[in-house]
Design an enzyme around this catalytic site. Structure first.
Site, short mmCIF file in Angstrom:
data_model
loop_
_atom_site.label_atom_id
_atom_site.label_comp_id
_atom_site.label_asym_id
_atom_site.label_seq_id
_atom_site.Cartn_x
_atom_site.Cartn_y
_atom_site.Cartn_z
N LYS A 110 0.75 -0.82 0.38
CA LYS A 110 -0.29 -0.08 -0.20
C LYS A 110 1.08 1.54 -0.09
O LYS A 110 0.27 1.87 -0.81
CB LYS A 110 -0.62 -0.32 0.89
CG LYS A 110 -1.97 -0.97 1.56
CD LYS A 110 -3.22 -0.93 2.27
CE LYS A 110 -3.51 -2.57 1.75
NZ LYS A 110 -4.62 -2.42 2.55
N LYS A 190 -2.44 -9.39 -9.99
CA LYS A 190 -3.76 -9.87 -9.25
C LYS A 190 -5.35 -9.06 -8.96
O LYS A 190 -5.29 -8.09 -9.10
CB LYS A 190 -2.84 -9.43 -8.02
CG LYS A 190 -4.13 -10.60 -6.61
CD LYS A 190 -3.31 -10.28 -5.60
CE LYS A 190 -5.50 -9.65 -4.56
NZ LYS A 190 -5.02 -8.86 -3.67
N LYS A 193 -10.11 -5.53 -5.84
CA LYS A 193 -10.79 -3.77 -6.36
C LYS A 193 -9.68 -3.01 -6.17
O LYS A 193 -10.59 -1.73 -7.26
CB LYS A 193 -11.06 -3.36 -4.52
CG LYS A 193 -12.46 -4.78 -4.41
CD LYS A 193 -12.54 -4.81 -2.96
CE LYS A 193 -13.15 -5.46 -2.59
NZ LYS A 193 -12.84 -6.57 -1.26
P1 ADP Z 1 -8.93 -7.15 -2.72
O1 ADP Z 1 -8.05 -7.20 -2.79
O2 ADP Z 1 -10.12 -7.01 -3.56
O3 ADP Z 1 -9.33 -5.76 -1.56
P2 ADP Z 1 -9.76 -8.57 -0.17
O4 ADP Z 1 -8.65 -7.83 -0.13
O5 ADP Z 1 -10.93 -8.04 0.38
O6 ADP Z 1 -10.20 -7.55 -2.04
O7 ADP Z 1 -10.29 -10.04 -0.34
C1 ADP Z 1 -11.34 -10.84 0.40
C2 ADP Z 1 -10.84 -12.28 -0.32
O8 ADP Z 1 -10.23 -12.58 -1.16
C3 ADP Z 1 -9.39 -12.92 1.03
O9 ADP Z 1 -9.20 -14.17 0.97
C4 ADP Z 1 -8.40 -12.59 0.03
O10 ADP Z 1 -7.39 -13.46 -0.23
C5 ADP Z 1 -9.43 -13.63 -1.02
N1 ADP Z 1 -8.95 -12.37 -2.66
C6 ADP Z 1 -8.87 -11.53 -2.86
N2 ADP Z 1 -8.32 -10.90 -4.37
C7 ADP Z 1 -7.91 -12.09 -4.62
C8 ADP Z 1 -7.36 -12.17 -5.94
N3 ADP Z 1 -7.24 -11.99 -6.90
N4 ADP Z 1 -7.48 -14.15 -5.75
C9 ADP Z 1 -7.69 -15.23 -5.07
N5 ADP Z 1 -8.22 -14.71 -4.25
C10 ADP Z 1 -8.50 -13.16 -3.62
#
Ligand code: ADP
Ligand code: TRP
Length: 316
Positions: A110, A190, A193
């Site tokens: 971040k 990856k 959001k």
């Molecule tokens: P983001 O990275 O989009 O903000 P979050 O951190 O809220 O998403 O993730 C919520 C859940 O989804 C977590 O368990 C995270 O490991 C999983 N996750 C998020 N993005 C991915 C991805 N691209 N591939 C696999 N798992 C993911």
């Protein structure tokens, strides 16, 4: 066995969240006890608008329910409804070495992106550790990006138990599905959001189709065999692991556009039903609120003995 996990309500859920985490949540609700929560306290590190934060929390709960989370089987609740999470966050923080937080990947990423450092971002893993430890969780299903956070939870639980000479916190284990541990976004990074490279779960259908059509590909001609490893290939493997698209992929004969059409069909087959349920749920937020309130009560019943144990140990 007690399963627990959370998803931040910081934006629209996407298929990376689904295949990496939510799909596992749904499977695990059929095995033992399962608790899932909307990490709305964590979301405060990025959502700086109260109205929006409330709306995103509700949307996240609706998404869980629309995808098939059954409140009779699993406990669904809001992180902020268990106020003791913030109390234990402080208590656990007193044994957490700064050196650990300094090497947290999520924080470093971040800051590297130019986000201004603040205490919320820095201490984020401590709050997450408490989310897990306060419910005596055994298994935490997540995507690979969260692995380090669960390792921290184990380390700090051990440090706390050693400091206070007792078994106050149980050590959790991550559950990460190798095939879907990192779902790529349409640009090949990856899916996330914050990267604007998502295929959303309940976004406008047109926007979803546009996103799938813009998955990055190379200049391989339709008749030629296709190379492995790009985002289109990885997304086919994630979304259609058992379909026989692979034969033509290896032999050649189909253009990339055809594979994108297959993904669009698969997306519709998988998410049209949930999308309809999502719209119905969002039309009646009161019923979501009932589920969340009930979930909070059930979650509190589980956290209460852990909180009591910790308060006693530290002398509160
Ligand atoms: P983001 O990275 O989009 O903000 P979050 O951190 O809220 O998403 O993730 C919520 C859940 O989804 C977590 O368990 C995270 O490991 C999983 N996750 C998020 N993005 C991915 C991805 N691209 N591939 C696999 N798992 C993911
Ligand atoms: N940090 C997680 C994410 O970004 C969300 C989360 C918060 C979480 N607390 C948790 C996940 C506890 C599992 C367990 O996705």
């Amino acid at each position: 066995m007690r399963t627990l996990s959370g998803v931040q309500s910081s934006g629209q859920l996407h298929i990376g969240n689904y295949y990496g985490a939510l799909r596992q949540f749904l499977e695990l609700q059929n095995e033992g006890e399962a608790l899932y929560f909307i990490a709305n306290l964590h979301a405060l590190t990025t959502v700086r608008d109260g109205e929006l934060a409330r709306k995103l929390t509700l949307e996240c709960a609706a998404a869980f329910l629309a995808l098939g989370l059954d409140p009779k089987k699993a406990v669904l609740f809001r992180q902020s409804d268990i106020a003791e999470v913030c109390e234990l966050y402080w208590v656990l923080g007193t044994v957490v070495p700064n050196a650990h937080l300094d090497r947290a990947h999520s924080y470093k990423d971040k800051i590297a992106k130019g986000i201004a450092p603040n205490l919320g971002l820095y201490a984020y893993p401590v709050l997450m550790a408490v989310d897990i430890l306060i419910y005596d969780s055994d298994v935490v299903p997540v995507g690979k990006d969260q692995k380090q956070h669960i390792e921290f939870a184990r380390d700090w639980a051990t440090m706390f138990n050693t400091t206070y000479k007792g078994e106050y916190f149980k050590l959790p284990n991550p559950s990460i599905q190798a095939a879907t541990e990192t779902v790529p976004g349409i640009d090949g990074e990856k899916m996330s959001k914050s990267r604007k490279n998502t295929i959303d779960l309940f976004g406008e259908e047109k926007a979803v189709i546009k996103a799938i059509k813009s998955i990055k590909t190379d200049s391989t001609l339709p008749e030629a065999p296709k190379p492995d490893g790009g985002p289109l290939h990885q997304l086919l493997k994630v979304m259609m692991p058992n379909a026989d698209w692979e034969t033509s992929w290896r032999a050649g004969g189909l253009g990339y556009g055809k594979y994108k059409d297959m993904l669009i069909e698969q997306y519709k087959a998988t998410f049209d039903g949930p999308r309809k349920r999502y719209a119905e749920l969002m039309a009646d937020p009161a019923q979501i609120e009932v589920v969340l309130k009930d979930g909070a009560e059930r979650a509190r019943a589980i956290s209460a003995p852990v909180v009591a144990r910790v308060r006693k140990a530290v002398g509160l």
